[in-house]
Design a protein around this motif. Structure first.
Motif, mmCIF file in Angstrom:
data_model
loop_
_atom_site.group_PDB
_atom_site.id
_atom_site.type_symbol
_atom_site.label_atom_id
_atom_site.label_comp_id
_atom_site.label_asym_id
_atom_site.label_seq_id
_atom_site.Cartn_x
_atom_site.Cartn_y
_atom_site.Cartn_z
ATOM 1 N N PRO A 59 0.704 -1.157 0.181
ATOM 2 C CA PRO A 59 -0.014 -0.103 -0.114
ATOM 3 C C PRO A 59 0.819 1.381 0.041
ATOM 4 N N TYR A 60 2.107 1.219 0.346
ATOM 5 C CA TYR A 60 3.091 2.166 0.255
ATOM 6 C C TYR A 60 4.235 2.114 -0.647
ATOM 7 N N ASP A 61 4.891 2.970 -1.065
ATOM 8 C CA ASP A 61 6.029 2.830 -1.916
ATOM 9 C C ASP A 61 7.192 2.394 -1.016
ATOM 10 N N THR A 62 7.344 2.497 0.141
ATOM 11 C CA THR A 62 8.268 1.887 0.993
ATOM 12 C C THR A 62 7.525 1.640 2.300
ATOM 13 N N ILE A 63 8.022 0.626 3.035
ATOM 14 C CA ILE A 63 7.426 -0.006 4.233
ATOM 15 C C ILE A 63 8.400 -0.476 5.248
ATOM 16 N N ILE A 64 8.244 -0.026 6.466
ATOM 17 C CA ILE A 64 9.057 -0.105 7.477
ATOM 18 C C ILE A 64 8.034 -1.333 8.177
ATOM 19 N N PRO A 65 8.159 -2.572 8.574
ATOM 20 C CA PRO A 65 7.181 -3.397 9.103
ATOM 21 C C PRO A 65 7.292 -3.255 10.671
ATOM 22 N N HIS A 66 6.345 -4.076 10.953
ATOM 23 C CA HIS A 66 6.094 -4.138 12.570
ATOM 24 C C HIS A 66 5.095 -3.289 13.137
ATOM 25 N N SER A 67 4.354 -3.543 13.977
ATOM 26 C CA SER A 67 3.318 -2.928 14.697
ATOM 27 C C SER A 67 3.915 -2.681 16.210
ATOM 28 N N ASP A 68 4.585 -3.628 16.880
ATOM 29 C CA ASP A 68 4.860 -3.606 18.268
ATOM 30 C C ASP A 68 6.298 -2.945 18.512
#
Length: 328
Positions: A59-68
């Motif tokens: 959904p985005y050009d660049t993603i940094i993962p993880h929510s916690d």
């Protein structure tokens, strides 16, 4: 700042990149957190692989993962009290509907998503409370009273399951859970009264030997796999909380068996938890923690640069608790 990023779906080794990107600056109503740990969850790995239903491209050009995650507030935006500087905090929904999550040295996010930790809480434990902790609390602690009631918790060794066991025992329930063979003693130490092999073909009979009238509440991580067993172990008008079905996402539903026990099915997705309930459950988690009734288990901690290994590990069965990345 250093960050783990991806811009296409695929295996962790093929798409995750250890990168240098610009350090974010907090906007109005935001805080800047210097992260110490990032929590890795199966949902993070599924999002990176393209496994979320209805999502065909990132959904985005660049993603940094993880929510916690967990860390210290080092910057504040407009409208945020200066007293929040240097607060030790844990993070929820860091990567939900946002491009940049917690697999980075810093994260900017709305101030309410950075929760002040009790003084006795470690950064490691704080990084376990976003998805696993709040899910466990919603599964167990939204019932008005469970003291003396029988609760079945599927997958007791999981990141959510072992926390649910502790919260249920803290509230006075009789806890029945499942695990791989050889894991009984650990789960009994956490508060489980009975532990059975989840592959036992007589599991329903053994549960009913412990709760002859049926269990009052079932907590299910593999609904599709266990869909036929669940109504057999439930008392009439019992409640089934469902938070996963990874092994079978399109199960055939035996409607009659559920109907004639008038079972209530409650699907739980922690990302969409209403704020009023979230604040209540944060207090529940903190209360249990400071009273030594809740201790998150950590399966393994990887170095920041080993994010791909963490994504592989979190999807393998047999974990004993959470998977973390050490950021600093």
């Amino acid at each position: 700042m250093k960050a783990v990023t991806y811009n296409s779906f695929g295996s962790p080794l093929s798409v995750l990149t250890y990168s240098d990107i610009e350090k974010p600056e907090p906007k109005a109503n935001e805080v800047l957190v210097k992260l110490h740990f990032s929590g890795v969850n199966p949902s993070d790995a599924k999002a990176r692989s393209g496994g979320r239903p209805g999502v065909s491209s990132p959904p985005y050009d660049t993603i940094i993962p993880h929510s916690d995650g967990s860390g210290i507030i080092v910057g504040i935006g407009k409208n945020i009290s200066s007293e929040r500087r240097n607060e030790r905090v844990w993070i929820w929904n860091g990567g939900w509907n946002r491009a940049f999550g917690t697999a980075a040295e810093y994260i900017c996010l709305p101030a309410e998503q950075a929760v002040k930790m009790p003084p006795c809480m470690s950064f490691e434990h704080g990084a376990c409370l976003g998805i696993p902790g709040l899910t466990a609390a919603q599964l167990i602690c939204t019932q008005s009273k469970i003291e003396g009631k029988a609760i079945f918790i599927s997958g007791g060794n999981g990141a959510v399951g072992h926390l649910a066991i502790q919260l249920a025992k803290y509230r006075g329930a009789k806890v029945i859970t499942t695990a791989r063979p050889g894991r009984n003693n650990r789960l009994k130490d956490l508060g489980a009264d009975f532990v059975f092999d989840y592959n036992d073909d007589k599991l329903d009979q053994k549960v009913l030997e412990c709760a002859p009238r049926g269990v009052d509440l079932a907590v299910e991580v593999e609904f599709g796999k266990n869909i036929g067993m669940i109504p057999k172990i439930m008392r009439p008008m019992g409640t089934v909380f469902i938070y996963g079905s990874g092994k079978n996402m399109t199960p055939q539903f035996p409607f009659g068996e559920y109907l004639f026990k008038s079972l209530k099915l409650n699907l739980v997705l922690v990302y969409l938890m209403p704020m009023r309930l979230r604040k209540k459950l944060v207090n529940v988690l903190h209360d249990a923690y400071v009273n030594n009734a809740l201790v998150p288990s950590i399966d393994i901690i990887y170095d920041f640069s080993e994010c791909a290994k963490a994504h592989e590990r979190v999807m393998k069965p047999g974990r004993n608790g959470a998977v973390l990345l050490k950021i600093d």
